[in-house]
Every structure is written in structure tokens, then in C-alpha cells.
Design a protein around this motif. Structure first.
Motif, PDB file in Angstrom:
ATOM      1  N   TYR A   1      -0.618   4.146  -2.277  1.00  0.00           N
ATOM      2  CA  TYR A   1      -1.533   3.902  -1.163  1.00  0.00           C
ATOM      3  C   TYR A   1      -0.832   4.109   0.180  1.00  0.00           C
ATOM      4  O   TYR A   1      -1.406   4.714   1.098  1.00  0.00           O
TER       5      TYR A   1
ATOM      6  N   LEU B   1     -10.515   9.896   0.768  1.00  0.00           N
ATOM      7  CA  LEU B   1      -9.438   8.919   0.620  1.00  0.00           C
ATOM      8  C   LEU B   1      -9.460   8.338  -0.792  1.00  0.00           C
ATOM      9  O   LEU B   1     -10.480   7.823  -1.246  1.00  0.00           O
ATOM     10  N   HIS B   2      -8.321   8.424  -1.456  1.00  0.00           N
ATOM     11  CA  HIS B   2      -8.213   7.909  -2.820  1.00  0.00           C
ATOM     12  C   HIS B   2      -7.658   6.483  -2.772  1.00  0.00           C
ATOM     13  O   HIS B   2      -6.446   6.273  -2.785  1.00  0.00           O
TER      14      HIS B   2
ATOM     15  N   ARG C   1      -0.310  10.197   4.827  1.00  0.00           N
ATOM     16  CA  ARG C   1      -0.899  11.538   4.809  1.00  0.00           C
ATOM     17  C   ARG C   1      -2.083  11.610   5.767  1.00  0.00           C
ATOM     18  O   ARG C   1      -2.226  12.566   6.543  1.00  0.00           O
TER      19      ARG C   1
ATOM     20  N   HIS D   1       1.616   6.080   0.757  1.00  0.00           N
ATOM     21  CA  HIS D   1       1.781   7.532   0.896  1.00  0.00           C
ATOM     22  C   HIS D   1       0.485   8.181   1.374  1.00  0.00           C
ATOM     23  O   HIS D   1       0.500   9.069   2.244  1.00  0.00           O
ATOM     24  N   ASP D   2      -0.652   7.744   0.831  1.00  0.00           N
ATOM     25  CA  ASP D   2      -1.927   8.334   1.229  1.00  0.00           C
ATOM     26  C   ASP D   2      -2.291   7.947   2.661  1.00  0.00           C
ATOM     27  O   ASP D   2      -2.884   8.745   3.395  1.00  0.00           O
TER      28      ASP D   2
END
Length: 391
Positions: A143, A128-129, A149, A145-146
Motif C-alpha cells: 500500500y 487504486l489497488h 506511485r 508503494h502504491d
């Protein structure tokens, strides 16, 4: 054995056990269920929960595991928690897991995610970025968007389709859990002799290994019993424990601080279990609610901050708000983020005339006499000079 003792013994056994009895029992009762482990410090567990996945917090193997297989895959001069977590996987102690999540914590955690994916190719693994530049205009959209995902991956893993309403309900459940954990922290801060640091810590750790809706009633019961618990005040100093946000000190080390009459009234132990400083502000968009909470209400630390001054000032604020008389830096060996922070923190504490000591630990550490002696000396010096100043 009374009810409180039963609960405390249960969470203590769960904290120490490398067999993960809670998650295994849940999976036996839910054969189609999925368990996903997450490496410290923080994981958006609400997304996993909304997809019907059980989030399982991993804090390494502690002093109970011999690291052998992992040393053939990673360096020996990295933090113990990374090596022992990999050892747990390589020795099939995590064979019930269906996936693993790692976050942008440090270089070791980043590299461990790749090592894990290489050694367990049939198990879901993701990195996780988390946003690093919180002031960027694009950071919030990135964030969200991640998070979406990750939600797609969890839906595919669990085979469950779910909606924004499911996420909103999960936010409610975890907000209720954090409210109970904050209440326990409040009890510990106001009357540290009513709930020992070891007891509080085990209750906190168990929150990362149990289904949230099943654990909330247990905490309600504990809080109700604690308010009537027969105990008497004990002399000691109030301290903030800092530096154990990722790798965790052993229960014996934690116990030794209470024995040295250093009452930890605020700490970053298992920080991810109670990540937000205050309740999440809600709107019609649960994705944005969760993202905003990370940006605005997450605890300032080395793994999430706007600037270096923010986290040092936040530490000083925590000292003042809790009425602490000093700070104990309890840092894991080879933990570079914690050591970097120590340099910044001690400068601010010295300017504010807040006394502190620094101790170092690692998972295989078995003798804590030197740390206990340091803590006792620290406690006595504050008590002695405090009385002298008042005379």
C-alpha cells in the motif's frame, strides 16, 4: 437570511449543482491548478492536496441528469451512480477535470475505470489497488508503494515538486477537517433536532468539493452558531442508516426520514469524507502514518475489512454507541456489495434484538411516499412497543 442559513444554502446548492461551482471557481482563481475527481468510496486525498491538486468527490448526477450517452457504453442494469458519473463526463460537465481516480470498490467501479480511460484518452485516469488482505505481512509495504506511485503521478500532473513535509502538513489539514466533521456528527447524535440530517449531509458533501484550508473556518463558524441555535427537542426514534456508502440517496429521501421522526444519529452517508474512526497517529514518516490509518482506523465496511464478522460487529457497536433504537438499510438498486452485507448484518441484528427495515432507491426515483410510510410505521412501532414494554 442569517449567517447559518447563508452557509447551509451555499452547501446545499453545491450538493445539488451539476456545474461544480466550487471547483470551477477555484480553478479560475488558480489557472495553473489541477482538479482530479475521485469515485467513491475512499481516496487518499492528502496526497492530492500535498501536490497542489484539488480533490473533487463525485457522487453521480442524482435525479437531475438524464442518462443517454452513457447507456451506449455500459450496461443499463448496473448502479445509477456509475452510469450518471459517466454521463457527466460525456456531456462535458466535468470538462474542468484534469484526471479521475477509481478504487477497488466493486466490479462496476473497476470496469468503469477502463471505460473512462477509453472514452477520455487525453485525461489522466488511474485505478487504486487498496489492500484486500489486511492481515498479510506484505500488505502494508504494497500500500505504501502504491501511495508513492500515486504521488509521483500527481507531481507530474501538477508540475510541482513536493516533499514528505508537504504530505505531513496535508495530513494535519485533513485531520483538522475530519475533527470538525466528527464534531458535527456528535452534535447530530446528541441533539438531532439541532442539526437536521439534510443540513449535516450537505455540510459533509461540501467537504469533498472545497479546498480544505478554506472550508475549515466555515465549519468552525457553523459549529459555533449551532451551539447557540434556538431549537426545541422533538419526539422520534434514533436510528443508524446503513448501505449508502457509495451511491447517495436524494435530499428528498433524506428529508423524508426526519419528517417520519426517524432521527439518523449515525450513518455511512458519504463515508469517504470521514473515513477514519479516530485521529491519525503521527510519526516521522507520513507515508506510514497514512497507510497505518487505513489498516487500523478506517471504518469497517464492505470495501475495507479484515473479515465479514468485523463489519457486522462494528455496525452493532455503532448502534450501541449512538444509542440507536433501530437500523434502516437504505441501499441503492443494483448495489451488490450492500446487498451482500445486508444478509450478514441482519443476522447479527436479529441475534441482538435490534429492529430494522430495508428500503431501496435509485437516482431517478422521484416518489418517496412509500419510503416515508415505511419509516413512519417503523418509528411508530418502536415508540409504541417501547412504551408498552415500559408499562
Amino acid at each position: 437570511m442569517n449567517r447559518l442559513q447563508e452557509i447551509l444554502q451555499s452547501v446545499r446548492e453545491e450538493t445539488e449543482s451539476l456545474d461544480f461551482p466550487g471547483p470551477r471557481k477555484w480553478k479560475q482563481a488558480n489557472p495553473d491548478g489541477r482538479c482530479v475527481g475521485f469515485f467513491p468510496v475512499y481516496c487518499p486525498v492528502e496526497i492530492l492536496d500535498a501536490a497542489g491538486v484539488l480533490p473533487v468527490a463525485l457522487f453521480g448526477g442524482g435525479e437531475q441528469i438524464e442518462v443517454e450517452l452513457a447507456d451506449a457504453r455500459v450496461q443499463s442494469f448496473i448502479c445509477s451512480i456509475s452510469r450518471s458519473t459517466l454521463e457527466l463526463g460525456l456531456t462535458d460537465r466535468l470538462d474542468f477535470m484534469d484526471g479521475m481516480l477509481f478504487g477497488s470498490l466493486c466490479d462496476v467501479a473497476r470496469n468503469l475505470s477502463g471505460v473512462w480511460a477509453r472514452n477520455f484518452p487525453d485525461t489522466y485516469c488511474d485505478y487504486l489497488h487498496f489492500p484486500q488482505n489486511l492481515a498479510s505481512d506484505q500488505a502494508m509495504d504494497f500500500y505504501v508503494h502504491d501511495l508513492k506511485r500515486l504521488a509521483g503521478d500527481m507531481a507530474q500532473l501538477s508540475g510541482k515538486s513536493w516533499s514528505d513535509e508537504d504530505l505531513a502538513l496535508s495530513l494535519d489539514r485533513y485531520e483538522s477537517l475530519r475533527a470538525r466533521l466528527r464534531k458535527l456528527q456528535q452534535i447530530r447524535c446528541q441533539e438531532p433536532w439541532r442539526l437536521s440530517l439534510e443540513e449535516f449531509y450537505c455540510l459533509l458533501r461540501a467537504a469533498g468539493r472545497r479546498k480544505v484550508e478554506a472550508y475549515i473556518p466555515v465549519l468552525d463558524e457553523v459549529i459555533s452558531i449551532l451551539e447557540k441555535r434556538d431549537c426545541r427537542p422533538v419526539d422520534g426514534i434514533r436510528v443508524v442508516l446503513e448501505g449508502s456508502f457509495c451511491e447517495q440517496p436524494s435530499l428528498e429521501l433524506i428529508r423524508s426520514l426526519d419528517q417520519a421522526h426517524c432521527f439518523v444519529v449515525e450513518s455511512d452517508l458519504a463515508r469517504g469524507m470521514c473515513w477514519f474512526q479516530e485521529p491519525i497517529q503521527r510519526s516521522d514518516d507520513p507515508w506510514l502514518d497514512l497507510a497505518r490509518a487505513y489498516f487500523k482506523h478506517a471504518e469497517a465496511s464492505v470495501v475495507r475489512h479484515r473479515d465479514p464478522q468485523e463489519r457486522s460487529q462494528r455496525l452493532l457497536q455503532r448502534v450501541q454507541d449512538s444509542g440507536a433504537e433501530g437500523v434502516i438499510f437504505c441501499t441503492a438498486k443494483f448495489c451488490e456489495p450492500a446487498f451482500y452485507d445486508f444478509v450478514l448484518h441482519k443476522r447479527v441484528l436479529e441475534q441482538a434484538d435490534v429492529p430494522y427495515i430495508a428500503v431501496e432507491f435509485e437516482e431517478k426515483m422521484s416518489n418517496f411516499e412509500s419510503i416515508r410510510t415505511q419509516a413512519e410505521t417503523f418509528s411508530e412501532s418502536i415508540l409504541f412497543f417501547g412504551e408498552e414494554a415500559m408499562a
